[in-house]
Design an enzyme around this catalytic site. Sequence first.
Site, PDB file in Angstrom:
ATOM      1  N   ARG A   1       0.839  -1.215   0.000  1.00 54.82           N
ATOM      2  CA  ARG A   1       0.000   0.000   0.000  1.00 54.82           C
ATOM      3  C   ARG A   1       0.871   1.260   0.000  1.00 54.82           C
ATOM      4  NH1 ARG A   1      -4.482   3.243   3.320  1.00 54.82           N
ATOM      5  NH2 ARG A   1      -3.797   5.142   2.295  1.00 54.82           N
TER       6      ARG A   1
ATOM      7  N   ASP B   1       1.212   4.370  -2.818  1.00 55.94           N
ATOM      8  CA  ASP B   1       1.238   5.810  -2.557  1.00 55.94           C
ATOM      9  C   ASP B   1       2.461   6.444  -3.207  1.00 55.94           C
ATOM     10  OD1 ASP B   1      -0.034   5.476   0.841  1.00 55.94           O
ATOM     11  OD2 ASP B   1      -1.074   6.048  -1.011  1.00 55.94           O
TER      12      ASP B   1
ATOM     13  N   MET C   1       2.816   9.446  -5.995  1.00 51.76           N
ATOM     14  CA  MET C   1       3.566  10.683  -5.776  1.00 51.76           C
ATOM     15  C   MET C   1       4.538  10.960  -6.906  1.00 51.76           C
ATOM     16  SD  MET C   1       4.219  10.055  -1.764  1.00 51.76           S
ATOM     17  CE  MET C   1       5.588  11.160  -1.567  1.00 51.76           C
TER      18      MET C   1
ATOM     19  N   PHE D   1       1.087  11.875   0.537  1.00 49.66           N
ATOM     20  CA  PHE D   1       2.453  11.790   1.069  1.00 49.66           C
ATOM     21  C   PHE D   1       2.453  11.590   2.584  1.00 49.66           C
ATOM     22  CE2 PHE D   1       2.878  15.931   2.930  1.00 49.66           C
ATOM     23  CZ  PHE D   1       2.513  16.918   2.024  1.00 49.66           C
TER      24      PHE D   1
ATOM     25  N   ASN E   1      10.497 -11.118  16.703  1.00 47.59           N
ATOM     26  CA  ASN E   1       9.638 -12.127  17.305  1.00 47.59           C
ATOM     27  C   ASN E   1      10.015 -13.536  16.884  1.00 47.59           C
ATOM     28  OD1 ASN E   1       7.134 -11.793  18.999  1.00 47.59           O
ATOM     29  ND2 ASN E   1       7.058  -9.966  17.759  1.00 47.59           N
TER      30      ASN E   1
ATOM     31  N   ASN F   1       2.613 -10.380  23.984  1.00 51.97           N
ATOM     32  CA  ASN F   1       3.089 -10.378  22.609  1.00 51.97           C
ATOM     33  C   ASN F   1       1.914 -10.365  21.641  1.00 51.97           C
ATOM     34  OD1 ASN F   1       5.114 -10.347  20.771  1.00 51.97           O
ATOM     35  ND2 ASN F   1       5.666 -12.493  20.982  1.00 51.97           N
TER      36      ASN F   1
ATOM     37  N   THR G   1       3.720  -1.398  20.389  1.00 51.22           N
ATOM     38  CA  THR G   1       5.170  -1.453  20.185  1.00 51.22           C
ATOM     39  C   THR G   1       5.922  -1.339  21.500  1.00 51.22           C
ATOM     40  OG1 THR G   1       4.821  -0.397  18.051  1.00 51.22           O
ATOM     41  CG2 THR G   1       7.059  -0.443  18.887  1.00 51.22           C
TER      42      THR G   1
ATOM     43  N   THR H   1      13.171 -10.628  27.663  1.00 47.75           N
ATOM     44  CA  THR H   1      13.533 -11.933  27.102  1.00 47.75           C
ATOM     45  C   THR H   1      15.038 -12.041  26.940  1.00 47.75           C
ATOM     46  OG1 THR H   1      11.468 -11.940  25.864  1.00 47.75           O
ATOM     47  CG2 THR H   1      13.158 -13.511  25.187  1.00 47.75           C
TER      48      THR H   1
ATOM     49  N   TYR I   1      16.808   4.259  14.250  1.00 48.31           N
ATOM     50  CA  TYR I   1      17.776   3.274  14.715  1.00 48.31           C
ATOM     51  C   TYR I   1      17.098   2.012  15.199  1.00 48.31           C
ATOM     52  CZ  TYR I   1      21.516   6.385  13.864  1.00 48.31           C
ATOM     53  OH  TYR I   1      22.412   7.186  13.224  1.00 48.31           O
TER      54      TYR I   1
ATOM     55  N   SER J   1      24.528  -9.312   9.947  1.00 48.92           N
ATOM     56  CA  SER J   1      25.589 -10.056  10.644  1.00 48.92           C
ATOM     57  C   SER J   1      25.388 -11.549  10.483  1.00 48.92           C
ATOM     58  CB  SER J   1      25.602  -9.698  12.127  1.00 48.92           C
ATOM     59  OG  SER J   1      26.006  -8.384  12.325  1.00 48.92           O
TER      60      SER J   1
ATOM     61  N   THR K   1      28.569   2.774  13.018  1.00 47.74           N
ATOM     62  CA  THR K   1      28.158   2.055  11.809  1.00 47.74           C
ATOM     63  C   THR K   1      29.363   1.700  10.969  1.00 47.74           C
ATOM     64  OG1 THR K   1      26.220   3.460  11.887  1.00 47.74           O
ATOM     65  CG2 THR K   1      26.524   2.111   9.926  1.00 47.74           C
TER      66      THR K   1
ATOM     67  N   HIS L   1      18.260  11.115   0.725  1.00 44.07           N
ATOM     68  CA  HIS L   1      19.108  10.556   1.775  1.00 44.07           C
ATOM     69  C   HIS L   1      18.348   9.566   2.631  1.00 44.07           C
ATOM     70  CE1 HIS L   1      21.299  10.050   5.512  1.00 44.07           C
ATOM     71  NE2 HIS L   1      20.280  10.572   6.165  1.00 44.07           N
TER      72      HIS L   1
END
Lengths: 231, 137, 671
Positions: C71, C75, C79, C103, C124, C142, C201, C211, C288, C299, C359, C419
């Site tokens: 979806r 959009d 745009m 937007f 999860n 959960n 969240t 956990t 982040y 990783s 990073t 960016h």
Amino acid sequence: MSDLGLPASAEALRRIREDPHRLGHRAHGPQEPIQGAGHGVTGPAQKRIIVAYGFWIFLLSDIVMFACFFAAFAVQRGATAGGPGPQDVVEVPRVALQTAALLLSSYTCGLSFAATNARNKLWTQVFLLATGLLGLAFVAMEVQEFVSLASCGITPQRSGFLTAFFGLVGLHGLHVTVGGLWLLTMMAQLQVKGFRREIMHRLLCFNLFWHALDIVWIGIFTIVYLMGTVP
Amino acid sequence: MSDLEYDPHNYSSVLDAREDHAPGDEPHESAGHWVLNANLGLGLSVVLTAAAFWAAQADIIYGPAIPVALVVLAIAQMGVHLVFFLHVTTGPDNTNNVLALAFGVLVVFLIVAGSIWIMHNLDYNMMPMDELMRMAR
Amino acid sequence: MFGKLSWSAIPVSEPIPLITSIVLILVIVGVLGLVTVKGWWPYLWREWITSVDHKRIGIMYCLLGVVMLIRGFADAVMMRTQQAAAIGDAHGYLPPEHYNQIFSAHGTIMIFFAAMPLVIGFMNFVTPLQLGVRDVAFPTLNSVSFWLTASGALLVNISLFIGEFARTGWLPYPPLSQTTYSPGVGVDYYLWAIQISGVGTLMTGINFVTTVLKMRCPGMSYLRMPMFCWTTLAASLLIVAVFPILTATLAMLSLDRYFGWHYFTNTAGGNPMMFMNLIWAWGHPEVYILVLPAFGIFSEVFSTFSGKPLFGYRSMVAATLFICIVAMMTWLHHFFTMGSGPAVNTAFGISTSIIAVGTGVKIYNWIFTMYGGRVRFSVPMLWSLGFIFTFVIGGMTGVLLAVPPADFLVHNSMFLVAHFHNVIIGGVVFGLFAGLDYWFPKAFGFRLHEGWGKAAFWFTFFGFWITFMPLYILGLQGMTRRLQHINIEEWRPMLLLSVLGVAVIAAGVVCQVVMLVVSILKRDQLRDVTGDPWDGRSLEWATPSPAPFFNFAVMPNVEGEEAYWGIKLRAIDTQQLSPEPKYEPIEMPVRSPVGFYTAFFATVTGFALVWHIWWLAGLGLAAAFAGFVVFAWRDVHEYHVPVEEVARVDRARRAAREAVLARLAQQATPS
């Protein structure tokens, strides 16, 4: 150990049996703490610890939310828009009574927890009831404060400062009210189900919650009320 | 011995219970211990609260220093609550709890101090909102 | 009686939302009808809707995320095509009022309902398996978290055909978002959708912090955890630290809108700039939260597909925790131009540049992981290599933006847009696609078709660059963001090139869908028989595919980093599995409808609050509370899995592995 002349495999087996995770030499008897225990290397923690720690993390997140409202208050302290300022909204005697009520409720909550640890249902309920009543007194005084301010036209819609004031104090009052509802539910559950494992976990969590509310109130009465009286 | 074998009898949860606690959770302490804690906590808190209320209105502290004194007293009382009511100590069984608390304190500090610093600078540099609104008309 | 709700809320005069809504409603009714006709409801209710199994919940999160990703992509297509069409005298096909909603919805959906659910879905599914435990700390919570997130997504989608969405952009800056300038229901839909899913969240964050810190299998000390678990921990710590800021700030905006308070108004002492300050104090750590688990996925993929342990594990852990902490100290770089002055701008410019160091450490470690290894260019590895290239360039433009004087020129230009898409797509989206391909066999028991997967990668990779490189150029030429109409003819070529790029990405999306369909049709050929299709190194590959609901028959003992690798090598070396363990009955949490129930009433309450139907809101809250009390009253929390079932599942697993060993032995001995 290696100079005992044991064959290598038996030695390896013995080492595995005594220290399978190579955490360090288990020099003492089985009742002594294992190095590394508490760091999670002995498997998942007990349910009680998991529940209480998770709730502790939740409390910290709740305190972050309060911090945002504190920050808004700090920023908008002077934004009175020509209206009432801190001196006009602070009434020290009532704040002192509210503080006393909440502090005493924290004390009775601690006593109820002592009774819980002793598995004494009667005294747990008595002290929980005392906690609830003191909390109710706190909320009643706060409501009375808001009503009397509103009747003087001192409402959050008046200015940024009043918005921030009512928001912060009101948020705390809302938490106390919700805590009170939780308390009632807990007392009912305790009466019906007794000191079962889940009830103990929830009482532990409730304890943490109620004390955290008092910690937040310390911040509020210091920064909002007492500093408001200082010119 | 199987690699995938975990013998639950090797590690009794009793050991875990002695080595790791959640805040406020000390299952082996007696009720008397808790009552003592509560009494001490109440006593110290009453003293610190009274001191704060008194310092705010008495003349004994140098005027501009009163907010600092209030903050110090508040932090002290928060510490009393943490230690005596919440039983968050610095023992090895409480490391996780203290670290979590430290993280929370860091976040609170960043938000409150950061916001105050940023907004103060904005306030200094930017046109006041009522003047802006007047200009917009 | 119905507050502000009336028949005029349905957009009969706007063809695009109207047609979209009708099509969507038909599709939804069709799907629900199919499920009813086939009698799948009992199965769905029992096995998925009320499930508290982290794997099922993870899959549902990923499904929600993928649907919303499509979806959000739709959009985006609208745009880009509008901007390419509306140059000079032409005005495109989207009126400004509609374009603004698009937007805003694009950003909101992509961040909150596509990227977050996908990332949380991976956390999860994978984390308990990698930690060697049976479920997360709070399985029922959960389930509540997932359903609350779904509730938020539902509210945003309802705004498509009842009412409107916000026109403020994905972060509703005041005064535009105040009732004076946004009197409609759009901002309210946004506010309640985000508040409801934000609670979900936050609960997830608490769940995973607990956990990872308190529930690991024996022997798994902190420094023996797989890297993905470390990034889960860091992301969850960030969630716990910053989602309350989002809740608080949006609550303050709600108070302004609903009760006329003055947090962010431009009269009576309100301070709109405080909104920017607080919302970005959440907003920067949020990105982040998205990218750290993606780094964790990389990783895992780099080490598995290079056949080598991850290079510099401890420095990776340090870099992750460094990023976690410094992420909370950089937020002002989103509003350098708001006027805090040189001291503040410099401080945050420096902190933003510093965070790039963490990073950088990670990128070097991944490259050194590949060096000296036997690199297999499977689909996850391709996504990972694409990430290195794409994300590093995106990161460099970020460091450019971190310099306040440079930012003054390109703030809120297309350079900025390019960016953040560069780093989010290159970092998060590529990571999610790598993870989808990597862990799909573990979830469903068969691999994804490799050919279509590679095609999807190449289309997406080139499509991304063709779409966004022009936007960098346009930004440097001065084009601002969120333009519904463009006056400058010179920008046309780049805008057209960008649309071409979108078409290439769309081809990539089609390839992904075809890959899924083909893989399902050919699932028997693509079956993962052993449970370890990639020669993996961590514990999830010790389970069969799909993993049994209890994960491990016996909790594993961990003796070193890369918990499964040592076990596997020893088995291959000694040409036998370790002896059969002593099976015991397993305790598992019971399933619960409380998640679905709570979210249902949350949706009702949210909808009622949007339309000012106060009695319905009160009713919804009361019902949710009642449900909670009923749930809290239950006596049975766990059930026991009998020994026979545990033994049966595990013996099947052992038989499959023994077959692999036999085959390896046969290959080793010359015939």
